[in-house]
Design a protein around this motif. Structure first.
Motif, PDB file in Angstrom:
ATOM      1  N   HIS A  95      -4.350  -7.258   3.879  1.00 29.40           N
ATOM      2  CA  HIS A  95      -4.650  -6.097   4.722  1.00 29.40           C
ATOM      3  C   HIS A  95      -6.118  -6.199   5.107  1.00 29.40           C
ATOM      4  O   HIS A  95      -6.797  -7.145   4.692  1.00 29.40           O
ATOM      5  CB  HIS A  95      -4.311  -4.774   4.024  1.00 29.40           C
ATOM      6  CG  HIS A  95      -5.092  -4.501   2.769  1.00 29.40           C
ATOM      7  ND1 HIS A  95      -5.066  -5.336   1.685  1.00 29.40           N
ATOM      8  CD2 HIS A  95      -5.935  -3.484   2.429  1.00 29.40           C
ATOM      9  CE1 HIS A  95      -5.845  -4.841   0.730  1.00 29.40           C
ATOM     10  NE2 HIS A  95      -6.393  -3.734   1.154  1.00 29.40           N
ATOM     11  N   ASP A  99     -13.127  -5.168   1.357  1.00 28.80           N
ATOM     12  CA  ASP A  99     -13.249  -6.037   0.181  1.00 28.80           C
ATOM     13  C   ASP A  99     -12.282  -7.228   0.248  1.00 28.80           C
ATOM     14  O   ASP A  99     -12.177  -7.999  -0.701  1.00 28.80           O
ATOM     15  CB  ASP A  99     -13.040  -5.252  -1.121  1.00 28.80           C
ATOM     16  CG  ASP A  99     -11.776  -4.415  -1.119  1.00 28.80           C
ATOM     17  OD1 ASP A  99     -11.422  -3.860  -0.058  1.00 28.80           O
ATOM     18  OD2 ASP A  99     -11.127  -4.313  -2.179  1.00 28.80           O
ATOM     19  N   HIS A 100     -11.585  -7.373   1.361  1.00 33.83           N
ATOM     20  CA  HIS A 100     -10.626  -8.475   1.525  1.00 33.83           C
ATOM     21  C   HIS A 100     -10.984  -9.408   2.682  1.00 33.83           C
ATOM     22  O   HIS A 100     -10.536 -10.550   2.691  1.00 33.83           O
ATOM     23  CB  HIS A 100      -9.215  -7.912   1.743  1.00 33.83           C
ATOM     24  CG  HIS A 100      -8.742  -7.099   0.574  1.00 33.83           C
ATOM     25  ND1 HIS A 100      -7.847  -7.582  -0.356  1.00 33.83           N
ATOM     26  CD2 HIS A 100      -9.085  -5.857   0.158  1.00 33.83           C
ATOM     27  CE1 HIS A 100      -7.646  -6.660  -1.286  1.00 33.83           C
ATOM     28  NE2 HIS A 100      -8.389  -5.603  -1.000  1.00 33.83           N
ATOM     29  N   ASP A 184      -3.069  -5.170  -2.853  1.00 31.38           N
ATOM     30  CA  ASP A 184      -3.450  -3.907  -3.492  1.00 31.38           C
ATOM     31  C   ASP A 184      -2.249  -3.060  -3.912  1.00 31.38           C
ATOM     32  O   ASP A 184      -2.265  -1.833  -3.782  1.00 31.38           O
ATOM     33  CB  ASP A 184      -4.344  -3.099  -2.552  1.00 31.38           C
ATOM     34  CG  ASP A 184      -5.743  -3.689  -2.454  1.00 31.38           C
ATOM     35  OD1 ASP A 184      -5.881  -4.919  -2.641  1.00 31.38           O
ATOM     36  OD2 ASP A 184      -6.695  -2.943  -2.196  1.00 31.38           O
ATOM     37  N   HIS A 231      -6.736  -6.675  -7.401  1.00 33.84           N
ATOM     38  CA  HIS A 231      -7.543  -5.808  -8.267  1.00 33.84           C
ATOM     39  C   HIS A 231      -7.042  -5.761  -9.706  1.00 33.84           C
ATOM     40  O   HIS A 231      -7.459  -4.906 -10.476  1.00 33.84           O
ATOM     41  CB  HIS A 231      -7.621  -4.403  -7.672  1.00 33.84           C
ATOM     42  CG  HIS A 231      -8.226  -4.393  -6.300  1.00 33.84           C
ATOM     43  ND1 HIS A 231      -9.492  -4.859  -6.045  1.00 33.84           N
ATOM     44  CD2 HIS A 231      -7.723  -4.016  -5.103  1.00 33.84           C
ATOM     45  CE1 HIS A 231      -9.742  -4.758  -4.739  1.00 33.84           C
ATOM     46  NE2 HIS A 231      -8.684  -4.259  -4.152  1.00 33.84           N
TER      47      HIS A 231
HETATM   48 ZN   LIG Z   1      -8.628  -3.821  -2.110  1.00 40.93          ZN
END
Ligand SMILES: [Zn+2]
Length: 252
Positions: A95, A99-100, A184, A231
């Motif tokens: 996605h 943070d990706h 996630d 995560h």
């Molecule tokens: Zn994330």
């Protein structure tokens, strides 16, 4: 096939990010099984490199210097794993949260992956990707992909909407074993396997995220199935089993 877990770093989040059904935050009732560091939830931030012997497909890229300074270590992780960045030809995103995706660009502004030839973004999020001005030079190169689409002979994709509208799991099948690189699906492993109904403030649709989480957790309970989470505590790889009421994670 070789899959390497790469730790971009971690991010500390307040406990109010966790949401009970009805978008209700925890107060004193946060289950004691959840470890806190200075009162915060510590989420590992992981990316995964799939090496088919020929070239490398990278799933997610970490945050680079676009968010907290506790992230952005992907280049170091790649060096530690002796993965030459020139071998990374395909990058695919679960996605488009920051943070990706920001690891496409190094902190010094250079390209993270100079030989990149395929940049795959979930079709429903291609517009969100193009809103990220820091990544502007990649906007035209991004190719949308649809759930069910095959990336290679061994990798296909599964729609897992909820956390984000185009959130996607990548399924690797090789030699009778399956690995779900699931992005996630779980943010706080100490709680959400046991309580998959607990959602995350940043879920675009908490109710859909709950439904998706249960579906994917159920799918992952097969014998020869492993999961890899963005995560989950680093290295973030393990197996899922059923309990009487929910699920359990067994780290590898
Ligand atoms: Zn994330």
């Amino acid at each position: 096939m070789t899959v390497t877990s790469l730790r971009d770093g971690y991010v500390d989040m307040p406990t109010r990010r966790l949401r009970q059904p009805g978008n209700i935050v925890f107060g004193d009732n946060l289950p004691s099984q959840v470890p806190l560091i200075d009162g915060a939830l510590r989420l590992s931030v992981n990316a995964f490199a799939i090496d088919d012997g020929d070239e490398i497909t990278l799933i997610d890229t970490g945050a680079s210097n676009a968010w907290h300074p506790t992230m952005g270590h992907l280049p170091k992780a790649l060096r530690e794993a002796k993965i030459a960045v020139d071998r990374v030809r395909t990058v695919a995103f679960t996605h488009t949260h920051l943070d990706h995706i920001h690891g496409l660009i190094l902190a010094d502004g250079g390209d993270g992956f100079p030989q990149l030839s395929r940049l795959l973004v979930p079709r429903l999020e291609i517009g969100m990707f193009r809103e990220e001005t820091r990544l502007e030079r990649f906007h035209g190169r991004a190719q949308p992909f649809d759930p069910g689409q095959r990336l290679s002979a061994h990798i296909d994709t599964i729609a897992t909407p909820g956390h984000e509208v185009g959130h996607t799991c990548f399924r690797l099948v090789s030699d009778g074993e399956t690995l779900l690189i699931w992005g996630d699906i779980v943010h706080v492993p100490s709680l959400q396997f046991d309580h998959p109904e607990i959602a995350w403030e940043f879920d675009a649709d908490q109710e859909q995220a709950r439904t998706t989480r249960r579906q994917i957790l159920t799918m992952a309970t097969g014998n020869a199935c492993y999961v890899a989470g963005a995560h989950l505590d680093s290295p973030g790889v393990g197996r899922v089993s059923c309990t009487e009421t929910a699920f359990r994670f067994e780290p590898l």
